[in-house]
Scaffold this motif. Structure first.
Motif, PDB file in Angstrom:
ATOM      1  N   GLU A   1       3.635  14.344  -0.836  1.00 53.96           N
ATOM      2  CA  GLU A   1       4.698  14.492   0.146  1.00 53.96           C
ATOM      3  C   GLU A   1       5.150  13.099   0.543  1.00 53.96           C
ATOM      4  N   THR A   2       6.446  12.865   0.481  1.00 55.73           N
ATOM      5  CA  THR A   2       6.966  11.562   0.857  1.00 55.73           C
ATOM      6  C   THR A   2       7.501  11.616   2.275  1.00 55.73           C
TER       7      THR A   2
ATOM      8  N   ASP B   1      15.934  -5.029  -2.366  1.00 58.47           N
ATOM      9  CA  ASP B   1      16.171  -5.511  -3.729  1.00 58.47           C
ATOM     10  C   ASP B   1      15.005  -5.086  -4.625  1.00 58.47           C
ATOM     11  N   ALA B   2      15.269  -4.165  -5.544  1.00 58.26           N
ATOM     12  CA  ALA B   2      14.217  -3.641  -6.412  1.00 58.26           C
ATOM     13  C   ALA B   2      13.630  -4.725  -7.321  1.00 58.26           C
TER      14      ALA B   2
ATOM     15  N   ARG C   1       2.498   7.093  -7.086  1.00 52.79           N
ATOM     16  CA  ARG C   1       1.717   8.210  -7.625  1.00 52.79           C
ATOM     17  C   ARG C   1       2.600   9.407  -7.978  1.00 52.79           C
ATOM     18  N   ASN C   2       3.780   9.437  -7.400  1.00 55.69           N
ATOM     19  CA  ASN C   2       4.715  10.530  -7.677  1.00 55.69           C
ATOM     20  C   ASN C   2       5.623  10.096  -8.830  1.00 55.69           C
ATOM     21  N   PRO C   3       5.451  10.656 -10.021  1.00 54.28           N
ATOM     22  CA  PRO C   3       6.246  10.228 -11.177  1.00 54.28           C
ATOM     23  C   PRO C   3       7.734  10.565 -11.054  1.00 54.28           C
ATOM     24  N   GLU C   4       8.095  11.417 -10.124  1.00 56.21           N
ATOM     25  CA  GLU C   4       9.502  11.769  -9.949  1.00 56.21           C
ATOM     26  C   GLU C   4      10.264  10.722  -9.142  1.00 56.21           C
ATOM     27  N   GLN C   5       9.550   9.832  -8.493  1.00 53.69           N
ATOM     28  CA  GLN C   5      10.182   8.764  -7.719  1.00 53.69           C
ATOM     29  C   GLN C   5      10.450   7.570  -8.624  1.00 53.69           C
ATOM     30  N   THR C   6      11.674   7.103  -8.652  1.00 52.84           N
ATOM     31  CA  THR C   6      11.988   5.911  -9.441  1.00 52.84           C
ATOM     32  C   THR C   6      11.449   4.680  -8.711  1.00 52.84           C
ATOM     33  N   VAL C   7      11.304   3.605  -9.451  1.00 54.93           N
ATOM     34  CA  VAL C   7      10.842   2.357  -8.849  1.00 54.93           C
ATOM     35  C   VAL C   7      11.850   1.884  -7.804  1.00 54.93           C
ATOM     36  N   VAL C   8      13.117   2.098  -8.045  1.00 57.82           N
ATOM     37  CA  VAL C   8      14.151   1.708  -7.076  1.00 57.82           C
ATOM     38  C   VAL C   8      13.954   2.468  -5.765  1.00 57.82           C
ATOM     39  N   ARG C   9      13.689   3.756  -5.857  1.00 53.26           N
ATOM     40  CA  ARG C   9      13.462   4.562  -4.644  1.00 53.26           C
ATOM     41  C   ARG C   9      12.169   4.166  -3.952  1.00 53.26           C
ATOM     42  N   VAL C  10      11.143   3.879  -4.730  1.00 54.38           N
ATOM     43  CA  VAL C  10       9.877   3.436  -4.156  1.00 54.38           C
ATOM     44  C   VAL C  10      10.083   2.124  -3.400  1.00 54.38           C
ATOM     45  N   ALA C  11      10.806   1.203  -4.020  1.00 52.17           N
ATOM     46  CA  ALA C  11      11.088  -0.084  -3.376  1.00 52.17           C
ATOM     47  C   ALA C  11      11.795   0.134  -2.040  1.00 52.17           C
TER      48      ALA C  11
ATOM     49  N   ASP D   1       0.835  -1.210   0.000  1.00 49.74           N
ATOM     50  CA  ASP D   1       0.000   0.000   0.000  1.00 49.74           C
ATOM     51  C   ASP D   1       0.868   1.257   0.000  1.00 49.74           C
ATOM     52  N   ARG D   2       1.949   1.226   0.752  1.00 49.70           N
ATOM     53  CA  ARG D   2       2.881   2.365   0.762  1.00 49.70           C
ATOM     54  C   ARG D   2       3.503   2.550  -0.620  1.00 49.70           C
ATOM     55  N   ALA D   3       3.899   1.454  -1.237  1.00 46.59           N
ATOM     56  CA  ALA D   3       4.486   1.519  -2.578  1.00 46.59           C
ATOM     57  C   ALA D   3       3.485   2.099  -3.570  1.00 46.59           C
ATOM     58  N   LYS D   4       2.235   1.680  -3.488  1.00 49.01           N
ATOM     59  CA  LYS D   4       1.204   2.210  -4.393  1.00 49.01           C
ATOM     60  C   LYS D   4       1.066   3.717  -4.215  1.00 49.01           C
ATOM     61  N   LEU D   5       1.113   4.166  -2.982  1.00 48.80           N
ATOM     62  CA  LEU D   5       1.027   5.599  -2.713  1.00 48.80           C
ATOM     63  C   LEU D   5       2.230   6.329  -3.304  1.00 48.80           C
ATOM     64  N   LEU D   6       3.411   5.780  -3.086  1.00 50.35           N
ATOM     65  CA  LEU D   6       4.631   6.412  -3.594  1.00 50.35           C
ATOM     66  C   LEU D   6       4.699   6.409  -5.119  1.00 50.35           C
TER      67      LEU D   6
END
Length: 71
Positions: free
Chosen positions: A67-68, A31-32, A14-24, A7-12
């Motif tokens: 806001e992250t 491990d992304a 939403r911000n296109p500036e966050q890479t998947v690696v950073r979201v992970a 759920d946190r990842a889904k929220l994060l």
């Protein structure tokens, strides 16, 4: 705990500036690649597919800054 992380990842995602690696990492996955496989298993799509789906469903709607927060 797993649902909270996804759920946190889904929220994060939403911000296109966050890479998947950073979201992970922000969701607690070191491990992304594992995160992407697990996200797909839980959500039925990859993180990038989820993000694209959000973008398409929000087309024409007002966007907002997310806001992250670090846990």
């Amino acid at each position: 705990m797993t649902k909270v992380r996804i759920d946190r990842a889904k929220l994060l995602l939403r911000n296109p500036e966050q890479t998947v690696v950073r979201v992970a990492a922000a969701a607690g996955y070191q491990d992304a690649s594992y995160f992407c496989r697990f996200f797909r298993q839980e959500a039925g799509m990859t993180p990038n597919q989820y993000r694209a789906k959000l973008k398409n469903s929000n087309a024409g709607q007002e966007t907002f800054e997310l806001e992250t927060t670090t846990f």
